[in-house]
Design a protein around this motif. Structure first.
Motif, PDB file in Angstrom:
ATOM      1  N   TRP A 168       0.972  -1.479   0.040  1.00 12.63           N
ATOM      2  CA  TRP A 168       0.083  -0.404   0.383  1.00 12.63           C
ATOM      3  C   TRP A 168       0.756   1.353  -0.193  1.00 12.63           C
ATOM      4  O   TRP A 168       2.134   1.072   0.417  1.00 12.63           O
ATOM      5  CB  TRP A 168      -0.753  -0.234   1.609  1.00 12.63           C
ATOM      6  CG  TRP A 168      -0.181  -0.383   2.584  1.00 12.63           C
ATOM      7  CD1 TRP A 168      -0.379  -1.094   2.933  1.00 12.63           C
ATOM      8  CD2 TRP A 168      -0.371   0.939   3.588  1.00 12.63           C
ATOM      9  NE1 TRP A 168       0.263  -1.409   4.133  1.00 12.63           N
ATOM     10  CE2 TRP A 168       0.581   0.520   4.155  1.00 12.63           C
ATOM     11  CE3 TRP A 168      -0.175   2.091   3.779  1.00 12.63           C
ATOM     12  CZ2 TRP A 168       1.004   0.999   5.525  1.00 12.63           C
ATOM     13  CZ3 TRP A 168       0.318   3.293   5.167  1.00 12.63           C
ATOM     14  CH2 TRP A 168       0.456   2.289   5.779  1.00 12.63           C
ATOM     15  N   SER A 169       0.298   2.358  -0.234  1.00 13.74           N
ATOM     16  CA  SER A 169       1.160   3.352  -0.587  1.00 13.74           C
ATOM     17  C   SER A 169       1.746   4.054   0.653  1.00 13.74           C
ATOM     18  O   SER A 169       3.316   3.890   1.653  1.00 13.74           O
ATOM     19  CB  SER A 169       0.795   5.044  -0.950  1.00 13.74           C
ATOM     20  OG  SER A 169       1.547   5.677  -1.469  1.00 13.74           O
ATOM     21  N   GLY A 170       0.952   4.958   1.620  1.00 15.93           N
ATOM     22  CA  GLY A 170       1.289   5.682   3.180  1.00 15.93           C
ATOM     23  C   GLY A 170       0.185   6.529   3.852  1.00 15.93           C
ATOM     24  O   GLY A 170      -0.941   6.358   2.957  1.00 15.93           O
ATOM     25  N   ILE A 171       0.663   6.884   4.458  1.00  9.34           N
ATOM     26  CA  ILE A 171       0.299   8.319   5.358  1.00  9.34           C
ATOM     27  C   ILE A 171       0.871   9.465   4.622  1.00  9.34           C
ATOM     28  O   ILE A 171       2.412   9.736   5.218  1.00  9.34           O
ATOM     29  CB  ILE A 171      -0.097   8.291   7.314  1.00  9.34           C
ATOM     30  CG1 ILE A 171       0.129   6.352   7.427  1.00  9.34           C
ATOM     31  CG2 ILE A 171      -0.731   9.400   8.021  1.00  9.34           C
ATOM     32  CD1 ILE A 171      -0.819   6.008   8.491  1.00  9.34           C
ATOM     33  N   PHE A 172       0.519   9.769   4.758  1.00 16.57           N
ATOM     34  CA  PHE A 172       0.518  11.828   4.079  1.00 16.57           C
ATOM     35  C   PHE A 172      -0.365  12.926   4.837  1.00 16.57           C
ATOM     36  O   PHE A 172      -1.113  12.573   4.594  1.00 16.57           O
ATOM     37  CB  PHE A 172       0.817  11.432   2.308  1.00 16.57           C
ATOM     38  CG  PHE A 172       1.464  10.703   1.972  1.00 16.57           C
ATOM     39  CD1 PHE A 172       2.584  10.385   2.102  1.00 16.57           C
ATOM     40  CD2 PHE A 172       0.763   9.064   1.316  1.00 16.57           C
ATOM     41  CE1 PHE A 172       3.882   9.317   1.689  1.00 16.57           C
ATOM     42  CE2 PHE A 172       1.016   8.824   0.734  1.00 16.57           C
ATOM     43  CZ  PHE A 172       2.733   8.145   0.862  1.00 16.57           C
ATOM     44  N   CYS A 173       1.195  14.015   4.824  1.00 16.93           N
ATOM     45  CA  CYS A 173       0.329  14.836   5.695  1.00 16.93           C
ATOM     46  C   CYS A 173       0.662  15.887   5.037  1.00 16.93           C
ATOM     47  O   CYS A 173       1.578  16.360   4.872  1.00 16.93           O
ATOM     48  CB  CYS A 173       0.779  14.765   7.355  1.00 16.93           C
ATOM     49  SG  CYS A 173       0.507  13.160   7.898  1.00 16.93           S
ATOM     50  N   ALA A 224       4.530  10.762   5.535  1.00 22.62           N
ATOM     51  CA  ALA A 224       5.380  11.674   5.120  1.00 22.62           C
ATOM     52  C   ALA A 224       4.859  13.119   5.571  1.00 22.62           C
ATOM     53  O   ALA A 224       3.755  13.081   5.417  1.00 22.62           O
ATOM     54  CB  ALA A 224       5.487  11.459   3.565  1.00 22.62           C
ATOM     55  N   LEU A 225       5.730  14.055   6.540  1.00 15.97           N
ATOM     56  CA  LEU A 225       4.436  15.171   7.526  1.00 15.97           C
ATOM     57  C   LEU A 225       5.707  16.249   6.873  1.00 15.97           C
ATOM     58  O   LEU A 225       6.859  16.305   7.052  1.00 15.97           O
ATOM     59  CB  LEU A 225       4.894  14.623   8.376  1.00 15.97           C
ATOM     60  CG  LEU A 225       3.318  13.545   8.435  1.00 15.97           C
ATOM     61  CD1 LEU A 225       4.371  12.181   9.047  1.00 15.97           C
ATOM     62  CD2 LEU A 225       2.927  14.116  10.534  1.00 15.97           C
ATOM     63  N   GLU A 226       4.777  17.270   6.387  1.00 16.80           N
ATOM     64  CA  GLU A 226       5.339  18.654   6.179  1.00 16.80           C
ATOM     65  C   GLU A 226       4.862  19.464   7.065  1.00 16.80           C
ATOM     66  O   GLU A 226       3.484  20.092   7.520  1.00 16.80           O
ATOM     67  CB  GLU A 226       4.515  18.817   4.514  1.00 16.80           C
ATOM     68  CG  GLU A 226       5.672  20.241   4.754  1.00 16.80           C
ATOM     69  CD  GLU A 226       5.280  20.589   2.387  1.00 16.80           C
ATOM     70  OE1 GLU A 226       5.761  21.841   2.141  1.00 16.80           O
ATOM     71  OE2 GLU A 226       4.814  19.640   1.795  1.00 16.80           O
ATOM     72  N   GLN A 227       5.239  20.471   8.409  1.00 12.54           N
ATOM     73  CA  GLN A 227       4.838  22.083   8.403  1.00 12.54           C
ATOM     74  C   GLN A 227       3.649  21.210   9.813  1.00 12.54           C
ATOM     75  O   GLN A 227       2.606  21.735   9.290  1.00 12.54           O
ATOM     76  CB  GLN A 227       4.286  22.395   8.164  1.00 12.54           C
ATOM     77  CG  GLN A 227       5.914  23.481   7.223  1.00 12.54           C
ATOM     78  CD  GLN A 227       5.405  24.403   6.491  1.00 12.54           C
ATOM     79  OE1 GLN A 227       4.624  24.681   6.316  1.00 12.54           O
ATOM     80  NE2 GLN A 227       6.104  24.479   5.453  1.00 12.54           N
ATOM     81  N   ILE A 258       9.944   7.019   6.671  1.00 10.64           N
ATOM     82  CA  ILE A 258       9.327   7.776   7.070  1.00 10.64           C
ATOM     83  C   ILE A 258       9.811   9.365   7.210  1.00 10.64           C
ATOM     84  O   ILE A 258      11.391   9.983   7.474  1.00 10.64           O
ATOM     85  CB  ILE A 258       9.537   7.823   8.915  1.00 10.64           C
ATOM     86  CG1 ILE A 258       8.387   6.760   9.133  1.00 10.64           C
ATOM     87  CG2 ILE A 258       8.751   9.186   9.701  1.00 10.64           C
ATOM     88  CD1 ILE A 258       8.330   6.635  10.485  1.00 10.64           C
ATOM     89  N   VAL A 259       9.535  10.743   6.321  1.00 10.49           N
ATOM     90  CA  VAL A 259      10.336  11.277   6.250  1.00 10.49           C
ATOM     91  C   VAL A 259       9.603  12.643   6.301  1.00 10.49           C
ATOM     92  O   VAL A 259       8.316  12.735   7.009  1.00 10.49           O
ATOM     93  CB  VAL A 259       9.800  11.274   4.797  1.00 10.49           C
ATOM     94  CG1 VAL A 259      11.216  12.388   3.726  1.00 10.49           C
ATOM     95  CG2 VAL A 259      11.177  10.070   4.245  1.00 10.49           C
ATOM     96  N   LEU A 260      10.762  13.410   7.043  1.00 11.09           N
ATOM     97  CA  LEU A 260       9.251  14.439   8.064  1.00 11.09           C
ATOM     98  C   LEU A 260      10.711  15.925   7.730  1.00 11.09           C
ATOM     99  O   LEU A 260      11.404  16.142   7.055  1.00 11.09           O
ATOM    100  CB  LEU A 260       9.978  14.789   9.336  1.00 11.09           C
ATOM    101  CG  LEU A 260      10.011  13.041   9.708  1.00 11.09           C
ATOM    102  CD1 LEU A 260       9.836  13.626  11.610  1.00 11.09           C
ATOM    103  CD2 LEU A 260       8.219  13.393   9.485  1.00 11.09           C
ATOM    104  N   THR A 261       9.257  16.934   7.281  1.00 10.44           N
ATOM    105  CA  THR A 261      10.005  18.143   6.521  1.00 10.44           C
ATOM    106  C   THR A 261       9.100  19.532   7.955  1.00 10.44           C
ATOM    107  O   THR A 261       8.019  18.977   7.806  1.00 10.44           O
ATOM    108  CB  THR A 261       9.861  18.477   5.117  1.00 10.44           C
ATOM    109  OG1 THR A 261      10.546  17.250   4.108  1.00 10.44           O
ATOM    110  CG2 THR A 261      10.060  20.032   4.851  1.00 10.44           C
ATOM    111  N   ASN A 262      10.024  19.850   8.236  1.00 12.63           N
ATOM    112  CA  ASN A 262       9.904  20.904   9.434  1.00 12.63           C
ATOM    113  C   ASN A 262       8.435  20.535  10.514  1.00 12.63           C
ATOM    114  O   ASN A 262       7.994  21.411  10.645  1.00 12.63           O
ATOM    115  CB  ASN A 262       9.410  22.256   8.712  1.00 12.63           C
ATOM    116  CG  ASN A 262      10.599  22.624   8.185  1.00 12.63           C
ATOM    117  OD1 ASN A 262      11.144  23.036   8.359  1.00 12.63           O
ATOM    118  ND2 ASN A 262      10.309  23.608   6.644  1.00 12.63           N
TER     119      ASN A 262
END
Length: 172
Positions: A60-65, A89-92, A109-113
Motif C-alpha cells: 500500500w502507499s502510505g500516510i501523508f500529511c 511523510a509529514l510537512e510542517q 518516514i520523511v519529515l519536513t519542518n
C-alpha cells in the motif's frame, strides 16, 4: 475490524479520525491515507495494538500529511506500506509515535519542518530504495525528541545512514 480501504482516504481540515484499540486496517495496493490539516489519532493498547497492513501481497502507499496536521500513534504496527519510497511523510506538522513498530515497509518516514516525538518504538526490517529509514529536514527551528527506540536492521542503499537529521536554515 478488519477494515479494508480500497481507495484513498482524506481527513479533511479540522476533522479528526480516532482509531480504537485492536482495529486492523488493511489497505489495498497503492492506497494512501491523507491528513489535510486534520488529526489522525491511533491509540492502541499493548495487548490490543492497531495495525495498518497491506490487504494483499503488494504494498500500500502510505500516510501523508499536509501542513498543520497532527498524527498520534501509540501501540501501532505499520507493515507492508511504502510503495513510493515513503511509508509516512509529514510537512510542517506534528508527529508523536509511542511504543509502535514499523516493519517490512518499502519506504522511510520523511519529515519536513515537522515536530517529532518518537519513544520506545522500532523502525526495523524495512527495504528502503533511497535515503535513511528516518529522515528529518528543517529549514527553521523545531523540536525532535527520541527516547528508547530501536532503529536498525533496515536494508539501505550503500552509505545511507539509519537516521538523518538535517538543518538547512540560512540563519543558523
Amino acid at each position: 475490524s478488519p477494515i479494508t480501504l480500497v481507495r484513498d482516504v482524506q481527513i479533511a481540515p479540522g476533522a479528526e479520525l480516532l482509531i480504537e484499540p485492536g482495529v486492523e486496517i488493511r489497505l489495498d495496493p497503492g492506497v494512501s491515507i491523507y491528513v489535510d490539516a486534520g488529526r489522525l489519532l491511533a491509540v492502541g493498547l499493548a495487548d490490543r495494538p492497531i495495525r495498518f497492513i497491506g490487504a494483499s501481497g503488494m504494498r500500500w502507499s502510505g500516510i501523508f500529511c499536509r501542513p498543520n496536521s497532527f498524527v498520534f500513534l501509540e501501540h501501532v504496527e505499520v507493515r507492508g506500506g511504502g510503495i513510493g519510497g515513503s511509508v509516512m511523510a509529514l510537512e510542517q506538522s506534528e508527529l508523536v509515535i509511542r511504543a509502535s513498530r514499523f516493519n517490512d515497509n518499502g519506504g522511510a518516514i520523511v519529515l519536513t519542518n515537522t515536530r517529532l516525538d518518537l519513544r520506545d518504538s522500532e523502525i526495523a526490517g524495512n527495504d528502503l530504495p533511497f535515503g535513511a529509514s528516518l529522515e528529518a529536514d528543517y529549514s527553521r527551528g523545531n523540536f525532535i525528541t527520541m527516547v528508547g527506540n530501536r532503529i536498525g536492521g533496515n536494508r539501505l542503499t550503500p552509505g545511507a545512514p539509519q537516521v538523518r537529521i538535517t538543518h538547512q536554515s540560512s540563519f543558523d
